[in-house]
Design an enzyme around this catalytic site. Structure first.
Site, PDB file in Angstrom:
ATOM      1  N   ASP A   8      32.526  17.372  -5.634  1.00  0.00           N
ATOM      2  CA  ASP A   8      33.319  16.345  -4.994  1.00  0.00           C
ATOM      3  C   ASP A   8      33.544  16.777  -3.542  1.00  0.00           C
ATOM      4  O   ASP A   8      33.455  17.964  -3.225  1.00  0.00           O
ATOM      5  CB  ASP A   8      34.652  16.182  -5.730  1.00  0.00           C
ATOM      6  CG  ASP A   8      35.532  15.136  -5.093  1.00  0.00           C
ATOM      7  OD1 ASP A   8      35.037  14.027  -4.812  1.00  0.00           O
ATOM      8  OD2 ASP A   8      36.718  15.423  -4.881  1.00  0.00           O
ATOM      9  N   ARG A   9      33.825  15.834  -2.672  1.00  0.00           N
ATOM     10  CA  ARG A   9      33.935  16.187  -1.256  1.00  0.00           C
ATOM     11  C   ARG A   9      35.384  16.427  -0.821  1.00  0.00           C
ATOM     12  O   ARG A   9      35.785  17.554  -0.551  1.00  0.00           O
ATOM     13  CB  ARG A   9      33.305  15.084  -0.388  1.00  0.00           C
ATOM     14  CG  ARG A   9      33.051  15.518   1.046  1.00  0.00           C
ATOM     15  CD  ARG A   9      32.625  14.339   1.915  1.00  0.00           C
ATOM     16  NE  ARG A   9      33.767  13.491   2.255  1.00  0.00           N
ATOM     17  CZ  ARG A   9      33.676  12.381   2.983  1.00  0.00           C
ATOM     18  NH1 ARG A   9      32.496  11.962   3.423  1.00  0.00           N
ATOM     19  NH2 ARG A   9      34.762  11.663   3.249  1.00  0.00           N
ATOM     20  N   ASP A  10      36.171  15.361  -0.780  1.00  0.00           N
ATOM     21  CA  ASP A  10      37.529  15.448  -0.232  1.00  0.00           C
ATOM     22  C   ASP A  10      38.453  16.219  -1.169  1.00  0.00           C
ATOM     23  O   ASP A  10      38.560  15.902  -2.350  1.00  0.00           O
ATOM     24  CB  ASP A  10      38.075  14.030  -0.003  1.00  0.00           C
ATOM     25  CG  ASP A  10      37.111  13.177   0.816  1.00  0.00           C
ATOM     26  OD1 ASP A  10      36.610  13.669   1.842  1.00  0.00           O
ATOM     27  OD2 ASP A  10      36.864  12.018   0.421  1.00  0.00           O
ATOM     28  N   CYS A 112      31.365  -1.141 -10.768  1.00  0.00           N
ATOM     29  CA  CYS A 112      30.006  -0.692 -10.444  1.00  0.00           C
ATOM     30  C   CYS A 112      29.608   0.398 -11.419  1.00  0.00           C
ATOM     31  O   CYS A 112      30.419   0.884 -12.207  1.00  0.00           O
ATOM     32  CB  CYS A 112      29.932  -0.176  -8.998  1.00  0.00           C
ATOM     33  SG  CYS A 112      30.909   1.320  -8.724  1.00  0.00           S
ATOM     34  N   ASP A 141      38.546  17.901  -7.740  1.00  0.00           N
ATOM     35  CA  ASP A 141      39.995  18.113  -7.741  1.00  0.00           C
ATOM     36  C   ASP A 141      40.749  17.033  -8.507  1.00  0.00           C
ATOM     37  O   ASP A 141      41.978  16.977  -8.436  1.00  0.00           O
ATOM     38  CB  ASP A 141      40.526  18.207  -6.309  1.00  0.00           C
ATOM     39  CG  ASP A 141      40.354  16.911  -5.526  1.00  0.00           C
ATOM     40  OD1 ASP A 141      39.406  16.156  -5.823  1.00  0.00           O
ATOM     41  OD2 ASP A 141      41.161  16.656  -4.615  1.00  0.00           O
TER      42      ASP A 141
END
Length: 201
Positions: A8-10, A112, A141
């Protein structure tokens, strides 16, 4: 077959940013808001050095919600990719879902297949990049990250970012860590056959 780490990024790679309009910590909405979390660059180098392919898998619904422009979201990505490339870190692919079921922008709103916890992008990597999901990890997270990885047989690591605490508490990750760097220690240890595999601590 390739072992991979899906990230995951953020809140895992970069800092969550306080949005005064919502009173919440969210993804960066402009390129200049992107701030890498301390220790992420050397942690990613270690994963790559241990033979893992790296992928970002991130829900990015801010445009669908009308909070920022699609150009800004893409600019954040370019800044992230540029920072990683400058440090010699190459990702196999960056997978982003721009949709949201309660969005307001036509074409980006509604249900989606690619929004986590759906494992669409993990299955895509397995199909197109030869990733062995059973030998791979999903690191995030939020509960949705853990659910995404578990649904296809990946091991999972939950990063306890203080600013995303409200979005977890119902999942069962293989390991719980304070930061990506700690997850890397355990992932590499597991890959090397240490002990009996991952344990939650």
């Amino acid at each position: 077959m390739t072992a991979a780490v899906f990230l995951d990024r953020d809140g895992v790679l970069n800092e969550l940013i306080f949005n005064p309009k919502t009173g919440e910590y969210e993804s960066p909405h402009a390129p200049e808001d992107l701030v890498m979390i301390d220790g992420v660059i050397p942690a990613l180098r270690r994963l790559a050095g241990a033979g893992f392919a790296l992928f970002v898998v991130s829900n990015q619904p801010s445009y669908a919600k009308g909070k920022t422009t699609l150009e800004n979201i893409q600019g954040v990505h370019r800044r992230l990719e540029g920072s990683l490339s400058a440090n010699g870190i190459a990702f196999g692919e960056y997978f982003y879902c721009y949709h949201h079921p309660h969005g307001i922008v036509p074409g980006y709103s509604g249900n989606c297949l690619c929004r986590k916890p759906m494992p669409y992008f993990l299955l895509k990597a397995a199909r197109e990049r030869g990733v062995d999901l059973a030998a791979s990890w999903m690191v995030g997270d939020q509960d949705t990250d853990v659910e995404c990885g578990r649904s296809v047989g990946c091991k999972t690591a939950l990063v306890m970012n203080a600013h995303s605490a409200a979005k977890r508490g119902c999942s069962r990750p293989d390991i719980t860590v304070s930061a990506l760097s700690q997850a890397v220690d355990l992932i590499i240890h597991w890959k090397g056959g240490g002990d009996n595999g991952p344990t939650d601590d």
